[in-house]
Design a protein around this motif. Structure first.
Motif, PDB file in Angstrom:
ATOM      1  N   GLN A  68      12.955  -3.800  -3.055  1.00 18.36           N
ATOM      2  CA  GLN A  68      12.328  -5.032  -3.533  1.00 18.36           C
ATOM      3  C   GLN A  68      10.804  -4.974  -3.444  1.00 18.36           C
ATOM      4  N   ARG A  69      10.287  -4.042  -2.663  1.00 19.54           N
ATOM      5  CA  ARG A  69       8.841  -3.880  -2.547  1.00 19.54           C
ATOM      6  C   ARG A  69       8.529  -2.401  -2.366  1.00 19.54           C
ATOM      7  N   LYS A  70       7.278  -2.037  -2.671  1.00 23.69           N
ATOM      8  CA  LYS A  70       6.859  -0.651  -2.537  1.00 23.69           C
ATOM      9  C   LYS A  70       5.465  -0.578  -1.932  1.00 23.69           C
ATOM     10  N   LEU A  71       5.242   0.489  -1.174  1.00 26.54           N
ATOM     11  CA  LEU A  71       3.910   0.755  -0.663  1.00 26.54           C
ATOM     12  C   LEU A  71       3.085   1.394  -1.776  1.00 26.54           C
ATOM     13  N   VAL A  72       1.944   0.796  -2.090  1.00 33.33           N
ATOM     14  CA  VAL A  72       1.087   1.310  -3.158  1.00 33.33           C
ATOM     15  C   VAL A  72      -0.288   1.642  -2.600  1.00 33.33           C
ATOM     16  N   HIS A  73      -1.004   2.452  -3.353  1.00 29.20           N
ATOM     17  CA  HIS A  73      -2.370   2.828  -3.017  1.00 29.20           C
ATOM     18  C   HIS A  73      -3.274   2.216  -4.083  1.00 29.20           C
ATOM     19  N   PHE A  74      -4.413   1.701  -3.675  1.00 22.44           N
ATOM     20  CA  PHE A  74      -5.263   1.039  -4.664  1.00 22.44           C
ATOM     21  C   PHE A  74      -6.736   1.243  -4.369  1.00 22.44           C
ATOM     22  N   GLU A  75      -7.536   1.110  -5.413  1.00 28.42           N
ATOM     23  CA  GLU A  75      -8.989   1.167  -5.327  1.00 28.42           C
ATOM     24  C   GLU A  75      -9.549  -0.167  -5.778  1.00 28.42           C
ATOM     25  N   MET A  76     -10.506  -0.689  -5.040  1.00 30.25           N
ATOM     26  CA  MET A  76     -11.135  -1.954  -5.404  1.00 30.25           C
ATOM     27  C   MET A  76     -12.025  -1.757  -6.628  1.00 30.25           C
ATOM     28  N   THR A  91       5.536  -6.410  -4.501  1.00 33.26           N
ATOM     29  CA  THR A  91       6.845  -6.473  -5.138  1.00 33.26           C
ATOM     30  C   THR A  91       6.969  -5.345  -6.153  1.00 33.26           C
ATOM     31  N   THR A  92       8.170  -4.814  -6.287  1.00 31.76           N
ATOM     32  CA  THR A  92       8.389  -3.643  -7.128  1.00 31.76           C
ATOM     33  C   THR A  92       7.929  -3.873  -8.567  1.00 31.76           C
ATOM     34  N   ALA A  93       8.093  -5.081  -9.076  1.00 30.40           N
ATOM     35  CA  ALA A  93       7.692  -5.385 -10.455  1.00 30.40           C
ATOM     36  C   ALA A  93       6.193  -5.231 -10.667  1.00 30.40           C
ATOM     37  N   ASN A  94       5.430  -5.265  -9.588  1.00 28.22           N
ATOM     38  CA  ASN A  94       3.966  -5.178  -9.684  1.00 28.22           C
ATOM     39  C   ASN A  94       3.408  -3.854  -9.173  1.00 28.22           C
TER      40      ASN A  94
END
Length: 368
Positions: A294-302, A344-347
């Motif tokens: 239902q959720r995932k760990l993601v990596h992001f840049e501002m 959330t996985t959809a995002n």
């Protein structure tokens, strides 16, 4: 009273900023500062005192079977002299700890666990051993599996950076270039016998981790810095260790993974061998994989100059909360804010724009 390592007095004499970490008095940074220390490891070579880490021995005729039961990865794939990244599932879909297993033989393994989890992990493996012996029809005093908490006996230094192997080679006649990634040898080093030389590390910069008896620590430290003069060797604190691991998107227990996160949610499916063996939480994880997380760990840049910090809310474009930040920094060098967090996985698709709520403002970030 805070615990110390063999090198605590040295850190203080070098002017390190000291602070409590996992019950130890540890160097956060030296007068050079975190940004410079980060750069040193990426460009040349630095040494980290990681003697606070925990070490457990698992020995006996049933040692492999026991490790197969309590860890997510497939330990049977290890040859002697190889190491493996894995985790302890907690029986409730979460993670007790992530760790590295070193295989000496089919009846002898070394487990290296996180400093903040030593007591928790030791209690866990002993509980699991009782369950394992019962499942296997063995008595509680069976010597089929013998455990030893040797955490107070060992010191550890991580020598990391592109010049690390060349520097270390000056202090041993072991051919370090012949030790592949996630492999190790026990060898003489800096005049000390039986040092574990492991081609591992948590910086992404290359190098080795050295394990040794605590009483040999000062001799090894002094030898490293004598030889290291020509390489520009510098001591590096835990602050840069955190920025280096985050730049490589390596998880930190207690932030990005914990007892409430499953390895599948955390992107650790590659160390979760559902088809290879039976282990704690296998049915739960099989169900989770079949149904989808239902959720995932993601990596992001501002996208703007901002620092995403642990606990900040992550929102969608409409301002609806979709997750939270688990780790974040202003990356040394680029001055770019980067982070990790669950959404959330959809995002969770790469390229998606998400928004980090910072002081009541939604700051855009890109999943990368």
């Amino acid at each position: 009273m805070l615990k110390t390592t063999p090198f605590t007095d040295i850190h203080m004499s070098l002017g390190a900023t000291m602070a409590e970490f996992a019950g130890f008095n540890m160097p956060i940074n030296y007068p050079t500062g975190i940004q410079k220390e980060h750069q040193i490891v990426r460009e040349s070579v630095g040494v980290f005192d990681v003697s606070h880490m925990g070490e457990f021995w698992v020995k006996g005729d049933k040692a492999l079977d026991f490790l197969q039961y309590i860890t997510s990865n497939d330990v049977s794939k290890l040859d002697a002299g190889k190491a493996q990244y894995t985790c302890f599932p907690n029986g409730k879909g979460g993670i007790v700890d992530d760790l590295i297993i070193y295989k000496y033989s089919t009846t002898k393994y070394l487990l290296v666990v996180n400093a903040g989890n030593i007591d928790k992990d030791w209690a866990w493996v002993n509980t699991c051993l009782s369950n394992f012996l019962q499942r296997s029809g063995l008595t509680s005093n069976s010597e089929a599996v013998l455990l030893e908490n040797a955490s107070d006996k060992y010191g550890q230094l991580a020598v990391q950076g592109p010049k690390a192997t060349e520097l270390l080679q000056q202090l041993t006649d072991a051919d370090l270039s012949a030790i592949p990634y996630y492999s190790f040898r026990e060898w003489s080093f800096a005049g000390v016998q039986g040092v574990l030389l492991s081609n591992t590390g948590y910086t992404g910069a290359g190098g080795f981790e050295l394990y040794f008896k605590k009483e040999d620590g000062i001799q090894i430290w002094n030898a490293l810095f004598e030889v290291g003069k020509e390489f520009g060797l510098a001591p590096i604190g835990l602050g840069a260790r955190d920025s280096l691991r985050l730049e490589k998107w390596y998880c930190l227990y207690g932030h990005d993974i914990d007892d409430t996160t499953s390895p599948l949610e955390a992107g650790l499916g590659w160390i979760t061998k559902l088809d290879a063996k039976d282990f704690i939480d296998k049915p739960y994880l099989q169900k989770q994989k079949a149904e989808g997380v239902q959720r995932k760990l993601v990596h992001f840049e501002m996208q703007e100059r901002a620092i995403p910090r642990n606990g900040y809310t992550i929102c969608n474009a409409e301002g609806t909360a979709i997750g939270n930040v688990t780790s974040g920094i202003m990356l040394p060098g680029t001055k770019k804010g980067i982070g990790m967090g669950y959404v959330t996985t959809a995002n969770a698709a790469k390229g998606n724009t998400i928004y980090v709520s910072i002081r009541e403002k939604l700051i855009p970030a890109t999943i990368v």
